[in-house]
Design a protein around this motif. Structure first.
Motif, PDB file in Angstrom:
ATOM      1  N   ILE A   1       0.872  -1.166   0.000  1.00 19.76           N
ATOM      2  CA  ILE A   1       0.000   0.000   0.000  1.00 19.76           C
ATOM      3  C   ILE A   1       0.917   1.227   0.000  1.00 19.76           C
ATOM      4  O   ILE A   1       1.758   1.374   0.892  1.00 19.76           O
ATOM      5  N   ASP A   2       0.761   2.084  -1.008  1.00 17.49           N
ATOM      6  CA  ASP A   2       1.555   3.299  -1.111  1.00 17.49           C
ATOM      7  C   ASP A   2       0.711   4.485  -0.695  1.00 17.49           C
ATOM      8  O   ASP A   2      -0.412   4.655  -1.180  1.00 17.49           O
ATOM      9  N   VAL A   3       1.267   5.310   0.202  1.00 18.56           N
ATOM     10  CA  VAL A   3       0.544   6.461   0.746  1.00 18.56           C
ATOM     11  C   VAL A   3       1.382   7.715   0.535  1.00 18.56           C
ATOM     12  O   VAL A   3       2.582   7.722   0.815  1.00 18.56           O
ATOM     13  N   LEU A   4       0.732   8.772   0.037  1.00 23.50           N
ATOM     14  CA  LEU A   4       1.369  10.077  -0.073  1.00 23.50           C
ATOM     15  C   LEU A   4       0.748  10.987   0.989  1.00 23.50           C
ATOM     16  O   LEU A   4      -0.478  11.134   1.038  1.00 23.50           O
ATOM     17  N   VAL A   5       1.597  11.557   1.831  1.00 18.14           N
ATOM     18  CA  VAL A   5       1.155  12.491   2.865  1.00 18.14           C
ATOM     19  C   VAL A   5       1.667  13.871   2.494  1.00 18.14           C
ATOM     20  O   VAL A   5       2.853  14.060   2.231  1.00 18.14           O
ATOM     21  N   VAL A   6       0.752  14.833   2.461  1.00 24.06           N
ATOM     22  CA  VAL A   6       1.083  16.224   2.162  1.00 24.06           C
ATOM     23  C   VAL A   6       1.027  16.992   3.478  1.00 24.06           C
ATOM     24  O   VAL A   6      -0.018  17.021   4.135  1.00 24.06           O
ATOM     25  N   GLY A   7       2.147  17.592   3.860  1.00 21.36           N
ATOM     26  CA  GLY A   7       2.195  18.335   5.108  1.00 21.36           C
ATOM     27  C   GLY A   7       3.536  18.149   5.786  1.00 21.36           C
ATOM     28  O   GLY A   7       4.516  17.754   5.155  1.00 21.36           O
ATOM     29  N   ALA A   8       3.553  18.405   7.082  1.00 25.43           N
ATOM     30  CA  ALA A   8       4.790  18.308   7.849  1.00 25.43           C
ATOM     31  C   ALA A   8       4.564  17.562   9.166  1.00 25.43           C
ATOM     32  O   ALA A   8       4.835  18.085  10.246  1.00 25.43           O
ATOM     33  N   PRO A   9       4.059  16.328   9.095  1.00 26.23           N
ATOM     34  CA  PRO A   9       3.879  15.558  10.330  1.00 26.23           C
ATOM     35  C   PRO A   9       5.220  15.018  10.822  1.00 26.23           C
ATOM     36  O   PRO A   9       6.192  14.949  10.061  1.00 26.23           O
ATOM     37  N   ALA A  10       5.258  14.629  12.080  1.00 26.54           N
ATOM     38  CA  ALA A  10       6.461  14.016  12.640  1.00 26.54           C
ATOM     39  C   ALA A  10       6.675  12.653  11.977  1.00 26.54           C
ATOM     40  O   ALA A  10       5.737  11.860  11.848  1.00 26.54           O
TER      41      ALA A  10
END
Length: 193
Positions: free
Chosen positions: A126-135
């Motif tokens: 499962i490939d996930v793209l996260v947009v933002g600046a999480p830890a």
């Protein structure tokens, strides 16, 4: 389709919402909101699944509460198949919603393509793209929790909101041009972009 022997993608999505955590009860409207499917369509699928004794329902006032039937003779294999095939979206949606710093998040790659109905072999990860600046540690914890539940590798890639908006990197152009399943951000309740 992710599970070709299920009746429909909607059925898979409804089952994932109810089987992922069999201790909760959801209304038909909650299932519709979570899956992004019309309430009337969810109502029909839920009714079929209740009639087949895969789901249970009860009335509380005007609400029809739905839950998985863990006493069904095929509960264990059914739940394993549904969670591992349709479970990534609701599971990751819930895990990522808890993490500060995420503006948007999407499943992309082979899983998103199969969910969109594109033919091909079953997804191996499962490939996930996260947009933002999480830890980063929060993302690693979420990926680990998802992998344990799904028995599938979960790869999380991050990018900045500016880079995602510009989409001037070849990787991001490719991701944006293919099917995406929204987990956090725009239209997240429906799982669509």
């Amino acid at each position: 389709m992710l599970t070709p022997f299920l009746r429909s993608e909607t059925q898979g999505a409804v089952l994932a919402e109810t089987m992922l955590d069999p201790t909760i009860e959801l209304t038909v409207s909650e299932i519709a909101r979570r899956t992004g499917v019309l309430q009337s369509v969810v109502h029909r699928e839920v009714s079929r699944l209740v009639e087949a004794d895969v789901l249970r329902d009860r009335r509380e006032g005007n609400n029809r509460l739905i839950r998985a039937n863990t006493e069904h003779p095929l509960w264990q294999p059914m739940s394993e198949i549904v969670v591992e095939t349709y479970g990534p979206a609701p599971l990751l949606r819930d895990l990522l919603a808890e993490i500060p710093g995420i503006r948007e998040a999407y499943i992309y790659g082979s899983w998103a393509s199969r969910r969109a109905g594109q033919p091909g072999p079953p997804p191996r990860d499962i490939d996930v793209l996260v947009v933002g600046a999480p830890a980063r540690t929060d993302l690693l914890d979420a990926a680990d929790a998802a992998q344990q539940k799904l028995h599938t590798e979960v790869n999380i890639h991050t990018t900045t909101p500016e880079a995602w908006a510009a989409q001037d990197q070849p990787f991001l152009v490719t991701v944006a041009s293919r099917p995406l399943v929204t987990l956090v951000g725009r239209d997240a309740a429906s799982g669509r972009t």
